[in-house]
Design a protein around this motif. Sequence first.
Motif, short mmCIF file in Angstrom:
data_model
loop_
_atom_site.label_atom_id
_atom_site.label_comp_id
_atom_site.label_asym_id
_atom_site.label_seq_id
_atom_site.Cartn_x
_atom_site.Cartn_y
_atom_site.Cartn_z
N ARG A 149 0.68 -0.79 -0.27
CA ARG A 149 0.02 0.05 -0.16
C ARG A 149 1.01 1.51 -0.03
O ARG A 149 0.58 2.27 -0.73
N LEU A 152 4.15 0.59 -3.95
CA LEU A 152 2.49 0.49 -4.91
C LEU A 152 1.32 0.53 -4.81
O LEU A 152 1.01 -0.74 -4.97
N PRO A 153 0.70 1.63 -4.54
CA PRO A 153 -0.33 1.51 -3.79
C PRO A 153 -1.79 1.00 -5.56
O PRO A 153 -2.82 0.17 -5.68
N ASP A 154 -0.98 1.28 -7.15
CA ASP A 154 -1.77 1.14 -7.93
C ASP A 154 -1.14 -0.50 -8.53
O ASP A 154 -2.04 -1.24 -9.47
N ALA A 155 -0.49 -1.05 -8.16
CA ALA A 155 0.29 -2.82 -8.48
C ALA A 155 -0.88 -3.54 -8.22
O ALA A 155 -1.57 -3.20 -7.01
N SER A 156 -1.01 -4.17 -8.84
CA SER A 156 -2.22 -5.08 -8.58
C SER A 156 -0.82 -6.47 -7.23
O SER A 156 0.04 -7.17 -6.91
N LYS A 244 3.98 6.62 -12.74
CA LYS A 244 3.87 5.84 -12.04
C LYS A 244 5.01 4.77 -11.58
O LYS A 244 5.43 4.37 -12.49
N ASP A 246 6.18 1.08 -10.61
CA ASP A 246 6.02 -0.23 -10.47
C ASP A 246 7.17 -1.26 -10.52
O ASP A 246 8.02 -0.97 -9.73
#
Length: 523
Positions: A149, A152-156, A244, A246
């Motif tokens: 969180r 990489l809050p936007d990662a899988s 972003k 990753d």
Amino acid sequence: MPAQTLPPEAPHAPSADVCLLMEGSYPYVAGGVSTWTHDLIKAHADLTFHVVALVADRSARTLAYELPPNVTGMTHVYLQDPNPGRRWMPGTGRFLAALESPLRRLQQGGGLEEVAEIARLIAAKKGWVGRHILLNSEESFEMVVRMCRSALPDASFLEYFWGTRALMSGLFATMLAPMPACKVYHAISTGYAGLFAARAKLENGRPALLTEHGIYTNERRIEILMAEWLFEGADTSLALDKKKRDLRDLWLDTFASYSKACYDACDRIFTLYGGNQEFQRRQGADPAKLMVVPNGIDYAGYSKVVRDTADRPPTIALIGRVVPIKDVKTYIRAAGILREDIPDVKAMILGPLEEDSGYVEECRTIVKHLGLEDTVIFAGRVKLTDWLGRVDAIALTSVSEAQPLVILEAGASGVPTVATDVGSCSELLLGRPDEIPPLGPGGAVTPLASPLETARELRSLLLDRPWRDRCAAAIAKRVARYYDKVEIDRIYRAIYDEHIAMPTRPTLFDPTHHLGSVRSGAA
């Protein structure tokens, strides 16, 4: 190779003069770095060596080299399978909460301070912590959730979980492994071997050295960018406005942190040619610690190779492991182009075939597709001196190299090379900046992944005999002048003697210890 009894595992092995830290190479994987290491040990027969082999897992392995008698001990670090430890420990949640902060910073460009903090925390729970608590406990899962969180809050999360687990497994395995008692610790790369060197310096207070043949982070960058499994859901576009972060960035930043920690901990940092030092400086290495010590080869032995003057087909060879970083496919395609002008040419592939069976099969498929079954020959691992007399030129098509031994070995035997413009290949073949008087080209340098250029330069060497003879004479003289192993062995012996004699410094657990003394190398 006949079965050999391995030296005892630490901590029961006797104290050694030098501890060599080897990741994924000696003594189980044949190759240039492994051969260099084996020769280094043999060249200093009156010193004792302990080998730390950092390997993937606990599966059985076959020695690729017969260990010299002055290797008195071995330690294995299983990067994918850290020591288990206990299944339960009081205060697990508090322990992992304390560990979380330095782990996060290591994933974002940290260094020796973070490694020291992790080493202190783990050492304080010696006998308790291991794989069960660090990787498999409910509390460790909750820690990874928080880290994902934050980082990489936007990662899988699934991709982050398995990617971070692989990274932390190697880190924890390195921190948990037995520490052999030695007078000097010598890492032959950064990465996990470099982490072990940093830990040894922190815990034992003995000098640490680093020799980088290739720049570890550059080689990992190539592998990471090619690893489809790592980025199945990631944005792999080359858009300039990509902002972003990753999973790829996390891996690259983590390995950069490991390199920085190693650079800070080591007393001296060696590499094979000046170009590598620019990369080391960019990644935080102190310029005052840097020194160039090139590879050396047995010039006296290779120069005795007898040229085969019998009537035989023109012959080229790629000498090396059949793995993607060697770009054997470009060599095969170049052989196909070359055959159009020289129908009876033979293109040998002299090197181990067992490291990446999938890639070997892909190469064989290309050979069959191009109809080159009678041209391209996979000979496997061979005794090089038995073959060089029958080879007219060698090709090196690698996408990454440092200072390839094969160019030197072939050159001492009077065989010129066509090589990609990577590492020190240009310096080896076209001349060093300090080469006075200039000796002339010892072959040719080509762009990456260029079968046409590779074939064109090989054609010139095969069909223009005076040109080939001039190149052969030039590279032989260059090797004799700058790369004779006798002189290189003398340099390393002076380095070992100097650092073996150094006093022990305050350790991580000494109340007088200060991290700055480790970074500076001060007594």
